[in-house]
Design an enzyme around this catalytic site. Structure first.
Site, mmCIF file in Angstrom:
data_model
loop_
_atom_site.group_PDB
_atom_site.id
_atom_site.type_symbol
_atom_site.label_atom_id
_atom_site.label_comp_id
_atom_site.label_asym_id
_atom_site.label_seq_id
_atom_site.Cartn_x
_atom_site.Cartn_y
_atom_site.Cartn_z
ATOM 1 N N GLU A 33 9.188 16.680 -11.279
ATOM 2 C CA GLU A 33 8.607 15.346 -11.447
ATOM 3 C C GLU A 33 7.639 15.350 -12.619
ATOM 4 O O GLU A 33 6.770 16.217 -12.711
ATOM 5 C CB GLU A 33 7.886 14.901 -10.170
ATOM 6 N N GLY A 39 7.267 8.191 -7.292
ATOM 7 C CA GLY A 39 7.849 7.398 -8.363
ATOM 8 C C GLY A 39 7.163 6.068 -8.582
ATOM 9 O O GLY A 39 6.069 5.796 -8.079
ATOM 10 N N CYS A 41 8.051 3.145 -7.482
ATOM 11 C CA CYS A 41 8.004 2.335 -6.262
ATOM 12 C C CYS A 41 6.695 2.527 -5.510
ATOM 13 O O CYS A 41 5.986 1.568 -5.218
ATOM 14 C CB CYS A 41 9.177 2.681 -5.356
ATOM 15 N N LYS A 50 2.559 -4.922 -2.791
ATOM 16 C CA LYS A 50 2.469 -5.528 -1.455
ATOM 17 C C LYS A 50 1.041 -5.507 -0.930
ATOM 18 O O LYS A 50 0.624 -6.413 -0.193
ATOM 19 C CB LYS A 50 3.406 -4.794 -0.479
ATOM 20 N N ALA A 274 8.996 -9.765 -17.238
ATOM 21 C CA ALA A 274 9.700 -9.229 -16.065
ATOM 22 C C ALA A 274 11.174 -9.595 -16.183
ATOM 23 O O ALA A 274 11.710 -10.377 -15.389
ATOM 24 C CB ALA A 274 9.088 -9.793 -14.780
ATOM 25 N N VAL A 277 15.431 -4.095 -16.182
ATOM 26 C CA VAL A 277 15.100 -2.691 -16.401
ATOM 27 C C VAL A 277 16.239 -1.977 -17.119
ATOM 28 O O VAL A 277 17.371 -2.466 -17.173
ATOM 29 C CB VAL A 277 14.812 -1.963 -15.068
ATOM 30 N N ALA A 324 14.515 0.467 -3.911
ATOM 31 C CA ALA A 324 14.085 1.764 -3.388
ATOM 32 C C ALA A 324 14.937 2.205 -2.204
ATOM 33 O O ALA A 324 15.323 3.378 -2.098
ATOM 34 C CB ALA A 324 12.613 1.694 -2.986
ATOM 35 N N HIS A 450 11.641 -15.192 23.478
ATOM 36 C CA HIS A 450 10.939 -16.456 23.283
ATOM 37 C C HIS A 450 9.481 -16.307 23.698
ATOM 38 O O HIS A 450 9.205 -15.735 24.744
ATOM 39 C CB HIS A 450 11.585 -17.559 24.120
#
Length: 471
Positions: A33, A39, A41, A50, A274, A277, A324, A450
């Site tokens: 890496e 990575g 993500c 998020k 944006a 990629v 991902a 419910h």
């Protein structure tokens, strides 16, 4: 020279999952890496965005507090604390990946891997280094190097006026105005976040609708919902050029439905590009192999094998959809096939869910209505508005609807398309149903709790067969 059963290039959601699964199956594994485990993500994409969107969601709820019987006389937010929390969430998960790799006895090597052919790899400290710090020998190699945001000439990020995704996730200040170029998932998530914080947001999209991979009905609803929030959306519009000046940008646009607006100028403080990629293949040494690429993405077969013997590619670098969860699943399929497991099945891309976060959320799986018709299916289509859901009414989140598309002859669930609060948590029910080749009958026979938002899934299915109760 160290030798391994498997060397994985890239420690993102495809690479580290493949490495762990291989170790579980008894392989000796090294993972190379160049930057951060997890990575893009985990460190600069899915997770930190998020976390930021959660802060935005709380702001939106505070703005609506009165309708819940709660009086909030005043509120403020600290952008730096939002960013700090987002980075901390990513950092904690990054450390967790390191722990998992260590737990599974995977050798983690920091550096850039270059293929030399015949299962050999050179590890260098930088991409342009001519001297290898070490060499590895591998029986099998998995390329999981991901993708990078597409660079548009003249719109190279400068960190001040033109922002990369990383700049947008770690802003030093809150601009008064912002242009987002591209109305895909990434663009609309950033638009939603900054709109919640009070920024004047304009979205420019070259195509005729936002979220172009989604069902057209969902896309149209999303555009109206984002516009209602105060986001200015310009579809069928292109950025012709930009002019930098002290304090911001002058953006020249071309397009739109109104001929009078064909040529427009827009003044904004910042711009986020944006627009897709490209696969990260430039430093891999592919010229030393038989690997072939198509538009920057590595060509693979159904088992992720490239044209080079015992070399595979997974995740974004192997092509769309660049998600991902797709990368992780490809990693497991690839490793299990290498090890000769009998149960392995190739990935069915029709079963991969897509999710866009923000307000409202969008989630889908399978064929859109138009694509199902184009494929020759006779359809039964059901829709159920969240406004008719008891739980949605109780929670105050009645915006949106659920749409299901069935083959009229066989009852096969061809696609499901959702828009509204937290629908990214509901979509998996339809994904499981499609994976099990469920028909409308099994879905209608299923008992849904419910009160729950998931009841709307049930009603949408019943509506396709004229059996909906609550509309």
């Amino acid at each position: 020279m160290k030798s391994f059963d498997l060397v994985v290039i890239g420690g993102g959601p495809g690479g580290y999952v493949a490495a762990i699964r291989a170790a579980q199956l008894g392989m000796s594994v090294a993972l190379v890496e160049a930057e951060d485990l997890g990575g893009v993500c985990l460190n600069w994409g899915c997770i930190p965005t998020k976390a930021l969107l959660k802060s935005a969601e709380l702001i939106d709820k505070i703005k609506q507090a009165d309708k819940y019987g709660i009086t909030v006389n005043d509120y403020s937010f600290d952008l730096s604390k939002m960013v700090k929390r987002s980075r901390q969430v990513a950092n904690n998960l990054n450390k967790g990946i390191g722990h998992l790799l260590k737990k599974n006895n995977i050798s983690v090597i920091s550096g850039i891997a270059k293929l030399l052919g015949a299962g050999k790899l050179a590890i260098t400290a930088t991409a342009d280094s001519s001297k290898a710090s070490s060499e590895l020998q591998a029986k099998h190699i998995i390329i999981a190097t991901g993708a990078t945001a597409r660079a548009i000439p003249g719109l190279e990020p400068d960190g001040k006026y033109i922002w990369s995704a990383r700049d947008a996730m770690t802003p030093k200040h809150l601009p008064k105005s912002l242009l987002v170029m591209g109305a895909g998932a990434i663009g609309m998530e950033f638009a939603s976040f900054y709109n919640s914080l009070g920024v004047q947001v304009t979205v420019v999209e070259a195509l005729n609708y936002v979220l172009h991979v989604e069902d057209e009905e969902i896309s149209n609803y999303a555009a109206k919902a984002f516009t209602k929030r105060g986001i200015d959306i310009k579809v069928a519009t292109k950025v012709l050029k930009i002019e930098r000046h002290e304090g911001g940008l002058t953006v020249h646009l071309n397009g739109g439905d109104n001929p009078a607006d064909a040529h427009q100028q827009l003044e904004v403080e910042c711009l986020i590009s944006a627009v897709g990629v490209v696969g990260n293949t430039q430093h891999l040494g592919l010229q030393n192999t038989s690997i072939e690429c198509d538009n920057s993405f590595i060509k693979v077969d159904q088992w992720q094998a490239t044209h080079e013997a015992n070399v595979y590619a997974i995740g974004d670098v192997a092509g769309a959809p660049c998600l991902a969860h797709k990368a992780s699943h490809e990693g497991m399929i690839c490793v299990e096939k290498i090890n000769g497991l009998e149960h392995v099945r190739p990935l069915n891309k029709a079963l991969i869910p897509g999710c866009t976060y923000g307000s409202p959320q969008v989630a889908s799986v399978g064929l859109t209505e138009n694509k199902a018709l184009a494929a020759g299916h006779t359809l039964k289509v059901g829709r159920f508005p969240l406004a008719a859901s008891g739980m949605a009414a109780a929670s105050g989140d009645t915006e949106g609807f659920i749409k299901t598309v069935f083959d009229a002859d066989t009852g096969e669930l061809l696609g499901a398309h959702l828009i509204g609060a937290d629908v990214t948590e509901l979509i998996q029910g339809f994904v499981v149903a499609k994976n099990m080749e469920t028909t409308e009958q099994e879905l209608m026979d299923t008992v849904f709790a419910h009160p729950s938002i998931s009841e709307a899934m049930h009603e949408s299915v019943m509506d396709a067969y004229t059996r909906a109760i609550h509309i």
